[in-house]
Design a protein around this motif. Structure first.
Motif, PDB file in Angstrom:
ATOM      1  N   LEU A 217      -4.323  -2.148  -6.514  1.00 45.89           N
ATOM      2  CA  LEU A 217      -5.072  -2.513  -5.309  1.00 45.89           C
ATOM      3  C   LEU A 217      -5.406  -1.271  -4.477  1.00 45.89           C
ATOM      4  O   LEU A 217      -5.211  -1.236  -3.264  1.00 45.89           O
ATOM      5  CB  LEU A 217      -4.281  -3.526  -4.478  1.00 45.89           C
ATOM      6  CG  LEU A 217      -4.149  -4.931  -5.066  1.00 45.89           C
ATOM      7  CD1 LEU A 217      -3.213  -5.791  -4.212  1.00 45.89           C
ATOM      8  CD2 LEU A 217      -5.511  -5.604  -5.187  1.00 45.89           C
ATOM      9  N   ASP A 218      -5.887  -0.234  -5.178  1.00 49.64           N
ATOM     10  CA  ASP A 218      -6.336   1.012  -4.549  1.00 49.64           C
ATOM     11  C   ASP A 218      -5.207   1.821  -3.923  1.00 49.64           C
ATOM     12  O   ASP A 218      -5.464   2.753  -3.153  1.00 49.64           O
ATOM     13  CB  ASP A 218      -7.412   0.740  -3.483  1.00 49.64           C
ATOM     14  CG  ASP A 218      -8.656   0.085  -4.066  1.00 49.64           C
ATOM     15  OD1 ASP A 218      -8.985   0.408  -5.214  1.00 49.64           O
ATOM     16  OD2 ASP A 218      -9.279  -0.746  -3.378  1.00 49.64           O
ATOM     17  N   MET A 219      -3.959   1.494  -4.240  1.00 47.74           N
ATOM     18  CA  MET A 219      -2.828   2.277  -3.736  1.00 47.74           C
ATOM     19  C   MET A 219      -2.103   2.945  -4.892  1.00 47.74           C
ATOM     20  O   MET A 219      -1.864   2.323  -5.932  1.00 47.74           O
ATOM     21  CB  MET A 219      -1.853   1.391  -2.947  1.00 47.74           C
ATOM     22  CG  MET A 219      -2.297   1.098  -1.535  1.00 47.74           C
ATOM     23  SD  MET A 219      -0.939   0.454  -0.524  1.00 47.74           S
ATOM     24  CE  MET A 219       0.151   1.886  -0.458  1.00 47.74           C
TER      25      MET A 219
ATOM     26  N   GLY B 243      -1.797  -3.620   4.921  1.00 48.79           N
ATOM     27  CA  GLY B 243      -1.820  -2.339   5.622  1.00 48.79           C
ATOM     28  C   GLY B 243      -1.659  -1.190   4.661  1.00 48.79           C
ATOM     29  O   GLY B 243      -2.488  -0.985   3.770  1.00 48.79           O
ATOM     30  N   THR B 244      -0.563  -0.438   4.807  1.00 48.49           N
ATOM     31  CA  THR B 244      -0.276   0.694   3.910  1.00 48.49           C
ATOM     32  C   THR B 244       0.812   0.342   2.904  1.00 48.49           C
ATOM     33  O   THR B 244       1.403   1.230   2.296  1.00 48.49           O
ATOM     34  CB  THR B 244       0.166   1.918   4.731  1.00 48.49           C
ATOM     35  OG1 THR B 244       1.328   1.580   5.502  1.00 48.49           O
ATOM     36  CG2 THR B 244      -0.944   2.370   5.668  1.00 48.49           C
TER      37      THR B 244
ATOM     38  N   ALA C  76      -4.415 -11.018   2.918  1.00 45.18           N
ATOM     39  CA  ALA C  76      -4.341  -9.714   2.259  1.00 45.18           C
ATOM     40  C   ALA C  76      -4.850  -9.797   0.829  1.00 45.18           C
ATOM     41  O   ALA C  76      -4.644 -10.808   0.140  1.00 45.18           O
ATOM     42  CB  ALA C  76      -2.894  -9.211   2.264  1.00 45.18           C
ATOM     43  N   PRO C  77      -5.512  -8.721   0.338  1.00 45.93           N
ATOM     44  CA  PRO C  77      -5.938  -8.679  -1.064  1.00 45.93           C
ATOM     45  C   PRO C  77      -4.736  -8.891  -1.984  1.00 45.93           C
ATOM     46  O   PRO C  77      -3.658  -8.356  -1.731  1.00 45.93           O
ATOM     47  CB  PRO C  77      -6.504  -7.257  -1.215  1.00 45.93           C
ATOM     48  CG  PRO C  77      -6.862  -6.840   0.167  1.00 45.93           C
ATOM     49  CD  PRO C  77      -5.878  -7.514   1.081  1.00 45.93           C
ATOM     50  N   GLN C  78      -4.917  -9.652  -3.035  1.00 41.01           N
ATOM     51  CA  GLN C  78      -3.786 -10.025  -3.876  1.00 41.01           C
ATOM     52  C   GLN C  78      -4.176 -10.078  -5.344  1.00 41.01           C
ATOM     53  O   GLN C  78      -5.278 -10.496  -5.690  1.00 41.01           O
ATOM     54  CB  GLN C  78      -3.254 -11.393  -3.434  1.00 41.01           C
ATOM     55  CG  GLN C  78      -2.092 -11.928  -4.261  1.00 41.01           C
ATOM     56  CD  GLN C  78      -1.569 -13.245  -3.716  1.00 41.01           C
ATOM     57  OE1 GLN C  78      -1.278 -13.372  -2.533  1.00 41.01           O
ATOM     58  NE2 GLN C  78      -1.472 -14.251  -4.587  1.00 41.01           N
TER      59      GLN C  78
END
Length: 313
Positions: A258-260, A190-191, A137-139
């Motif tokens: 992270l785009d969230m 994921g989300t 996962a991106p971190q």
């Protein structure tokens, strides 16, 4: 899926899932896995290789095994020859099925790793993909303190010396749990955004004037947690009389990690304010909002209704 430049070694996956090693490829333990996807090679076994991604782990279950059982040995040999000629990281056989002799022959010929598990295919693939998501996962790492407060994951941020660790200690004394102090590793799974501590400093917290303390040793296992979804970002800053601070909470703020987008609030620090209790209430209020209850909006609606009724008199 788009790749993120991260990898996990095949050896870690073998140990995590306690996979039986049937054939060892060269440097199999250090073989990097870089993709989140897993391939069940039904079509490649039949000779169709368009869009075949050789970076994926191959999983053969009962369906593929039954299909291969109906083939003549020579056809099976040719099928595995074509498949394992590609530089796949490993072939995993589920349900403790017996590998075909032609499979092992071609694995030795092409120096491919063959593994086996007792698990059923669907359950194993679900766990395997979940594990790959965690590893790949991106971190990013953010400075701050991560707490679990009434089930809410709260990331507390602010300038050095603003009092983040002191707030964390009081929250721990009030029965809440700490995930990380000083550095928070954040993964986009994921989300969800999941916060955890770097392994080296996990369960430690630094208090100016005291030094580093081990929270698990001082307060017990109930005071710590390995990771937690991030539901709220709390920014602590010194009180500034020139700044207007939201008193009603009708203006929702967000911060992007992270785009969230994650709900965020700013709490000004002033002598006499009990920051731990304020952060605690902020966490509870955020949980209510996630469940559809918004006190600020309800109050605004009541005020509007009262004003409308007054204008009719």
């Amino acid at each position: 899926m788009a790749e993120r430049g991260k990898s996990v070694k095949l050896g870690e996956i073998i140990r995590e899932f306690q996979l039986e090693i049937l054939n060892k490829g060269p440097n199999y333990e250090d073989m990097p896995l870089t993709t989140l996807d897993v391939n069940r090679p039904g079509l490649p076994l039949s000779g169709f290789f368009e869009h075949f991604d050789a970076r994926r782990l191959l999983v053969i279950g009962l369906t593929e095994h039954t299909y291969l059982s109906g083939m003549e040995p020579q056809a099976r040999r040719e099928s595995f020859d074509r498949l394992l000629a590609h530089p796949v990281p490993a072939l995993i056989i589920t349900r403790e099925l017996e590998p075909f002799p032609e499979c092992m022959e071609m694995a030795i010929k092409h120096e491919r790793t063959v593994l086996r598990t007792q698990e059923h295919t669907s359950a194993f693939m679900s766990r395997l993909i979940g594990s790959l998501f965690n590893h790949l996962a991106p971190q990013i790492t953010r400075s701050g303190v991560m707490m679990e407060i009434y089930g809410e994951g709260v990331l507390i941020q602010g300038e050095s010396g603003v009092g983040k660790s002191e707030v964390a200690i009081e929250l721990i004394q009030r029965g809440h749990r700490i995930i990380a102090d000083d550095a928070v590793e954040i993964r986009h799974i994921g989300t969800r955004l999941v916060g955890s501590a770097p392994e080296l400093i996990r369960h430690y917290i630094e208090l100016r004037g005291i030094g580093v303390v081990d929270i698990q040793q001082l307060f017990g296992m109930s005071a710590v947690r390995e990771d937690q979804d991030i539901n709220l970002v709390v920014n602590l800053e010194q009180w500034n009389d020139q700044v207007f601070y939201d008193r009603l909470g009708t203006n929702e703020e967000f911060t992007t990690i992270l785009d969230m987008k994650i709900p965020a609030i700013t709490i000004p620090i002033k002598p006499g304010r009990n920051l731990a209790i304020i952060v605690e209430v902020a966490a509870m209020n955020n949980r209510h909002r996630r469940y559809g209850f918004n006190a600020a909006q309800e109050l605004a609606q009541r005020v509007d209704l009262r004003a409308e009724q007054g204008s009719r008199k």
